[in-house]
Design a protein around this motif. Structure first.
Motif, PDB file in Angstrom:
ATOM      1  N   ASP A 163       0.855  -1.182   0.000  1.00  0.00           N
ATOM      2  CA  ASP A 163       0.000   0.000   0.000  1.00  0.00           C
ATOM      3  C   ASP A 163       0.893   1.235   0.000  1.00  0.00           C
ATOM      4  N   ALA A 164       0.991   1.881  -1.160  1.00  0.00           N
ATOM      5  CA  ALA A 164       1.765   3.121  -1.284  1.00  0.00           C
ATOM      6  C   ALA A 164       0.868   4.219  -1.831  1.00  0.00           C
ATOM      7  N   ALA A 165      -0.383   4.222  -1.383  1.00  0.00           N
ATOM      8  CA  ALA A 165      -1.412   5.101  -1.943  1.00  0.00           C
ATOM      9  C   ALA A 165      -1.566   6.410  -1.192  1.00  0.00           C
ATOM     10  N   GLY A 166      -0.622   6.756  -0.305  1.00  0.00           N
ATOM     11  CA  GLY A 166      -0.632   8.082   0.287  1.00  0.00           C
ATOM     12  C   GLY A 166      -1.304   8.184   1.640  1.00  0.00           C
ATOM     13  N   ARG A 167      -1.336   9.419   2.156  1.00  0.00           N
ATOM     14  CA  ARG A 167      -1.835   9.706   3.499  1.00  0.00           C
ATOM     15  C   ARG A 167      -3.240   9.177   3.760  1.00  0.00           C
ATOM     16  N   ALA A 168      -4.110   9.303   2.778  1.00  0.00           N
ATOM     17  CA  ALA A 168      -5.516   8.954   2.987  1.00  0.00           C
ATOM     18  C   ALA A 168      -5.856   7.564   2.462  1.00  0.00           C
ATOM     19  N   SER A 169      -4.860   6.746   2.213  1.00  0.00           N
ATOM     20  CA  SER A 169      -5.126   5.426   1.634  1.00  0.00           C
ATOM     21  C   SER A 169      -6.047   4.600   2.531  1.00  0.00           C
ATOM     22  N   PRO A 170      -7.063   3.959   1.947  1.00  0.00           N
ATOM     23  CA  PRO A 170      -7.963   3.121   2.749  1.00  0.00           C
ATOM     24  C   PRO A 170      -7.533   1.658   2.835  1.00  0.00           C
ATOM     25  N   TRP A 171      -6.512   1.255   2.068  1.00  0.00           N
ATOM     26  CA  TRP A 171      -6.310  -0.179   1.856  1.00  0.00           C
ATOM     27  C   TRP A 171      -5.779  -0.897   3.089  1.00  0.00           C
ATOM     28  N   SER A 172      -4.790  -0.348   3.752  1.00  0.00           N
ATOM     29  CA  SER A 172      -4.305  -0.980   4.983  1.00  0.00           C
ATOM     30  C   SER A 172      -5.382  -0.974   6.062  1.00  0.00           C
ATOM     31  N   LEU A 173      -6.178   0.095   6.093  1.00  0.00           N
ATOM     32  CA  LEU A 173      -7.243   0.183   7.093  1.00  0.00           C
ATOM     33  C   LEU A 173      -8.292  -0.893   6.850  1.00  0.00           C
ATOM     34  N   GLN A 174      -8.592  -1.170   5.595  1.00  0.00           N
ATOM     35  CA  GLN A 174      -9.557  -2.219   5.300  1.00  0.00           C
ATOM     36  C   GLN A 174      -9.049  -3.588   5.738  1.00  0.00           C
ATOM     37  N   ALA A 175      -7.739  -3.741   5.801  1.00  0.00           N
ATOM     38  CA  ALA A 175      -7.159  -5.013   6.238  1.00  0.00           C
ATOM     39  C   ALA A 175      -7.026  -5.087   7.754  1.00  0.00           C
ATOM     40  N   GLY A 176      -7.442  -4.019   8.474  1.00  0.00           N
ATOM     41  CA  GLY A 176      -7.432  -4.048   9.930  1.00  0.00           C
ATOM     42  C   GLY A 176      -6.456  -3.120  10.607  1.00  0.00           C
ATOM     43  N   ALA A 177      -5.688  -2.351   9.836  1.00  0.00           N
ATOM     44  CA  ALA A 177      -4.768  -1.386  10.441  1.00  0.00           C
ATOM     45  C   ALA A 177      -5.548  -0.189  10.991  1.00  0.00           C
TER      46      ALA A 177
END
Length: 439
Positions: A163-177
């Motif tokens: 996940d290198a999608a920037g400050r507002a990236s949702p991807w790690s958060l969707q995985a539980g971060a």
């Protein structure tokens, strides 16, 4: 007899093709057997904030194999930083007195295109003007939906995601971060012609003001990139995102206004998030790791954005490769290192802002220099205010609800922190001091 599992389309999907994503791809492609796809929303044609590169970045570029191309492309040397911080006078840090010599005034578009070209030259696949729509976890990794440059929805599989999608990236958060956010800093940028008779300075310039601070950086084409850094709430209250308001404040600066032409059109500044935040890793062994601002974002005042993006991109790629082909221990070591670095950053960040004492009552500066004084055993309750500078209104209201009955500060803090894991404990403590009177 069970059918063998189908081979994934890619070993590693990298979401985001900026410096962090490109560095991750170039690192992974040092192993020719790792199949890499980078998905980038843009096309490397838009001006971006982040136009100066510190001299210590050289060794990172050498590791990535792009130093020779970079040094031939980027010709504007930056010899140091000037700052009116803590006083009206400019003070200078000369790079010439550091180990690595001069830095660079970046053609940011050309720099990112150079990295993207290198990814493709090294055998990585790169899709521009494309966006990831969905990630779905599978036993073998991920099922992914991507809208490509032609607007077609593509379905693919991969074993691991960076996940290198920037400050507002949702991807790690969707995985539980969890993203813990420390402030609401925003940047408002314009790219302006220099004033008549002004040569392009070989220094970046920072100028503090009551409502934040200004930043100017020379560009290779003779323009200056000029950004106002302030809090989102102040920007909204003062309507600073409008061109006329932004230029009026720029005209009121002491040093920066002399470098740029204020005649002609007053374009609307481009807004971009600049808040400090750190992403804690997902609680399980999800095959995803974050890099760049998606794992830890720093205040632009630290001038570490691009070097840190490159470094974390490299380390995230190593963690991904270790998860696929090694014992998987590098990921924890990587996140521990990010956490340690971010802790040091927070201390330095507070000390730097504490050095500016000209506007101690201004909200921008009070937010960054206040330190909690509340003792853990102090009984708190009985609200004395309804709003807090340090937390959103809904959190302030919840704090007042929890404090309906007097209780020790540590007990109230524990309950509120459990409900608000995305807010730093320090901000919750400051809000408790501001909102609650001792019983």
């Amino acid at each position: 007899m069970p059918m063998p599992a189908s081979k994934p389309d890619f070993d590693v999907l990298i979401i985001g093709g900026g410096p962090a994503g490109a560095a991750a791809a170039l690192t992974l492609r040092k192993r020719p057997d790792i199949k890499v796809l980078v998905v980038e929303r843009g096309d490397y044609q838009q001006d971006k904030v982040g136009e100066a590169l510190s001299p210590g970045t050289r060794e990172l570029l050498r590791y990535l194999g792009v130093w020779e191309a970079f040094s031939g492309q980027q010709q504007l040397n930056i010899w140091g930083n000037q700052a009116a911080w803590g006083s009206d006078e400019l003070h200078c840090l000369d790079f010439i007195f550091t180990l690595h010599g001069s830095g660079w005034g970046l053609n940011r578009r050309a720099f990112e295109q150079l990295l993207a070209d290198a990814v493709q030259q090294q055998g990585g696949e790169l899709w521009t003007q494309s966006r990831v729509e969905q990630l779905a976890r599978t036993e073998a990794g991920w099922q992914v939906q991507v809208t490509d440059a032609q607007g077609q929805l593509r379905h693919l599989t991969c074993r691991y995601v960076i996940d290198a999608a920037g400050r507002a990236s949702p991807w790690s958060l969707q995985a539980g971060a969890v993203r813990v956010r420390y402030d609401n800093l925003m940047g408002l940028a314009n790219w302006l012609p220099r004033a008549d008779g002004q040569q392009t300075e070989a220094f970046t310039l920072v100028e503090a003001c009551e409502y934040g601070w200004w930043y100017g950086s020379p560009l290779p084409d003779g323009r200056l990139a000029v950004s106002l850094m302030s809090d989102q709430g102040l920007i909204q209250q003062q309507r600073l995102a409008k061109g006329d308001a932004w230029f009026a404040l720029l005209a009121g600066t002491r040093h920066l206004r002399r470098l740029v032409s204020l005649d002609g059109p007053q374009p609307t500044p481009r807004a971009s998030p600049a808040y400090s935040a750190r992403v804690t890793p997902p609680p399980d062994k999800a095959p995803i790791v974050a890099a760049g601002d998606a794992v830890a974002s720093h205040d632009p005042l630290s001038a570490s954005g691009i070097p840190r993006a490159l470094a974390t991109g490299i380390q995230a790629a190593r963690a991904a490769a270790d998860a696929l082909f090694g014992d998987g221990k590098l990921k924890k070591a990587y996140h521990d290192a990010v956490a340690q670095d971010f802790g040091q950053y927070l201390g330095n960040h507070w000390r730097i802002y504490q050095a500016e004492q000209r506007w101690p009552r201004a909200d921008f500066w009070r937010f960054r220099t206040a330190q909690p004084q509340l003792a853990p055993t102090t009984l708190v309750g009985r609200g004395r205010a309804q709003e807090s500078l340090f937390v959103p209104d809904k959190v302030a209201r919840r704090l007042l609800e929890l404090a309906a009955s007097p209780q020790p500060a540590h007990q109230l803090l524990a309950g509120l922190s459990a409900e608000q894991p995305d807010l730093p404990v320090e901000r919750l403590l400051l809000a408790m001091e501001e909102l609650l009177a001792p019983a």
